[in-house]
Design an enzyme around this catalytic site. Sequence first.
Site, PDB file in Angstrom:
ATOM      1  N   ASN A  94      -9.156  -8.933   1.426  1.00  0.00           N
ATOM      2  CA  ASN A  94      -8.849  -7.609   1.964  1.00  0.00           C
ATOM      3  C   ASN A  94      -9.205  -6.588   0.884  1.00  0.00           C
ATOM      4  OD1 ASN A  94      -7.697  -5.285   2.973  1.00  0.00           O
ATOM      5  ND2 ASN A  94      -5.570  -6.001   2.822  1.00  0.00           N
ATOM      6  N   LYS A 104      -9.271  -3.476   1.069  1.00  0.00           N
ATOM      7  CA  LYS A 104      -8.501  -2.225   1.191  1.00  0.00           C
ATOM      8  C   LYS A 104      -9.442  -1.019   1.076  1.00  0.00           C
ATOM      9  CE  LYS A 104      -4.396  -4.633  -0.296  1.00  0.00           C
ATOM     10  NZ  LYS A 104      -3.072  -4.596  -0.921  1.00  0.00           N
ATOM     11  N   HIS A 113      -0.688  -4.813   8.607  1.00  0.00           N
ATOM     12  CA  HIS A 113      -0.512  -4.924   7.151  1.00  0.00           C
ATOM     13  C   HIS A 113       0.646  -4.017   6.726  1.00  0.00           C
ATOM     14  CE1 HIS A 113      -1.237  -4.577   2.866  1.00  0.00           C
ATOM     15  NE2 HIS A 113      -1.953  -5.689   2.962  1.00  0.00           N
ATOM     16  N   GLU A 117       1.006  -2.069   4.350  1.00  0.00           N
ATOM     17  CA  GLU A 117       0.608  -0.704   3.965  1.00  0.00           C
ATOM     18  C   GLU A 117       0.437   0.170   5.205  1.00  0.00           C
ATOM     19  OE1 GLU A 117      -2.701  -1.875   1.487  1.00  0.00           O
ATOM     20  OE2 GLU A 117      -1.284  -2.683   0.028  1.00  0.00           O
ATOM     21  N   GLU A 140       3.247 -11.951   3.934  1.00  0.00           N
ATOM     22  CA  GLU A 140       3.049 -11.168   2.705  1.00  0.00           C
ATOM     23  C   GLU A 140       4.339 -10.433   2.355  1.00  0.00           C
ATOM     24  OE1 GLU A 140      -1.384 -10.139   2.115  1.00  0.00           O
ATOM     25  OE2 GLU A 140      -0.528  -8.612   3.400  1.00  0.00           O
ATOM     26  N   GLY A 156       0.300  -6.402  -4.672  1.00  0.00           N
ATOM     27  CA  GLY A 156      -0.222  -5.491  -5.685  1.00  0.00           C
ATOM     28  C   GLY A 156       0.690  -5.317  -6.893  1.00  0.00           C
ATOM     29  N   SER A 189      -0.341 -10.752  -4.494  1.00  0.00           N
ATOM     30  CA  SER A 189      -0.682 -11.065  -5.882  1.00  0.00           C
ATOM     31  C   SER A 189      -1.259 -12.474  -6.065  1.00  0.00           C
ATOM     32  CB  SER A 189       0.524 -10.849  -6.800  1.00  0.00           C
ATOM     33  OG  SER A 189       0.890  -9.478  -6.816  1.00  0.00           O
TER      34      SER A 189
HETATM   35  P1  PGA Z   1      -2.778  -8.189  -3.449  1.00  0.00           P
HETATM   36  O1  PGA Z   1      -2.805  -7.675  -1.910  1.00  0.00           O
HETATM   37  O2  PGA Z   1      -3.474  -9.523  -3.466  1.00  0.00           O
HETATM   38  O3  PGA Z   1      -3.534  -7.127  -4.192  1.00  0.00           O
HETATM   39  O4  PGA Z   1      -1.356  -8.296  -3.829  1.00  0.00           O
HETATM   40  C1  PGA Z   1      -2.640  -8.568  -0.853  1.00  0.00           C
HETATM   41  C2  PGA Z   1      -2.678  -7.843   0.457  1.00  0.00           C
HETATM   42  O5  PGA Z   1      -2.180  -6.708   0.527  1.00  0.00           O
HETATM   43  O6  PGA Z   1      -3.216  -8.351   1.450  1.00  0.00           O
END
Ligand code: PGA
Length: 254
Positions: free
Chosen positions: A9, A11, A94, A96, A164, A170, A210
Amino acid sequence: MRKPIIAGNWKMNTSTSEATELVKAMKKKLVSITGVDKVLCPPFVSLSLVKDLIKGTSIKLGAQNMHYERSGAYTGEISPVMLSGLCSFVILGHSERRALFEESDQIVNKKVQAALDLQLTPIVCVGESLEQNEAGETIDVVTRQIKAAFNGVESLQGTVVAYEPIWAIGTGKAARGDQANAIHKVIRSVIAQLYDDSVAQDMRIQYGGSVTAANIAEFIGQPEIDGALVGGASLKAPEFISIVEQTSKIKKTG
Ligand code: PGA
């Protein structure tokens, strides 16, 4: 046997030229790795160019979001019709999107239905916040999100779920493999309740939050974890390749 699936992803990262460079840096190695579904989810504006770059290979393409309506006066939105034929996966719900763009469980549900209607495979994200985790609400939150996302959905058609935990995204603080495995087990049992055991056994559930080349083995070694949704580490070609490589090796021998 569920085929493992690693999705990157990206982003809101990479210009179109950076996206091109990133694909070029990973393509050859990724293609040589077997036994794993490899999915790249670049920003909308790079979908078409990535599609051309991976044409004829085993690498698959996904979008990071979409609207649930097929067309209309929704300035700035991208519809499932626009994505169908362009990519095969779409990340939905997601955290976010839920947190920053106020996507409710109901909106996620509409998107899941809309994607499946057009043969796009959703990667449905669920996960609890730090407060919910500390209050012991993880199972309740994840159960509610799964039930809402699939409300009225008759057939899952290969739908993938990504667990997640928001506190792990992140932050560099991944969940422990055994913790994540336990929640994956809960998700599978909710799917079995909603559908049946064989649908639940067939469903692929990824861990996200992460994930790096240094910790992927801990997750992939767990029996309920079928892959990963990778954010930050998917922007570094050698690291993403290593994640896919390790997944292939561990699932083949495990
Ligand atoms: P990250 O994000 O690996 O940077 O923690 C994962 C995600 O949001 O899908």
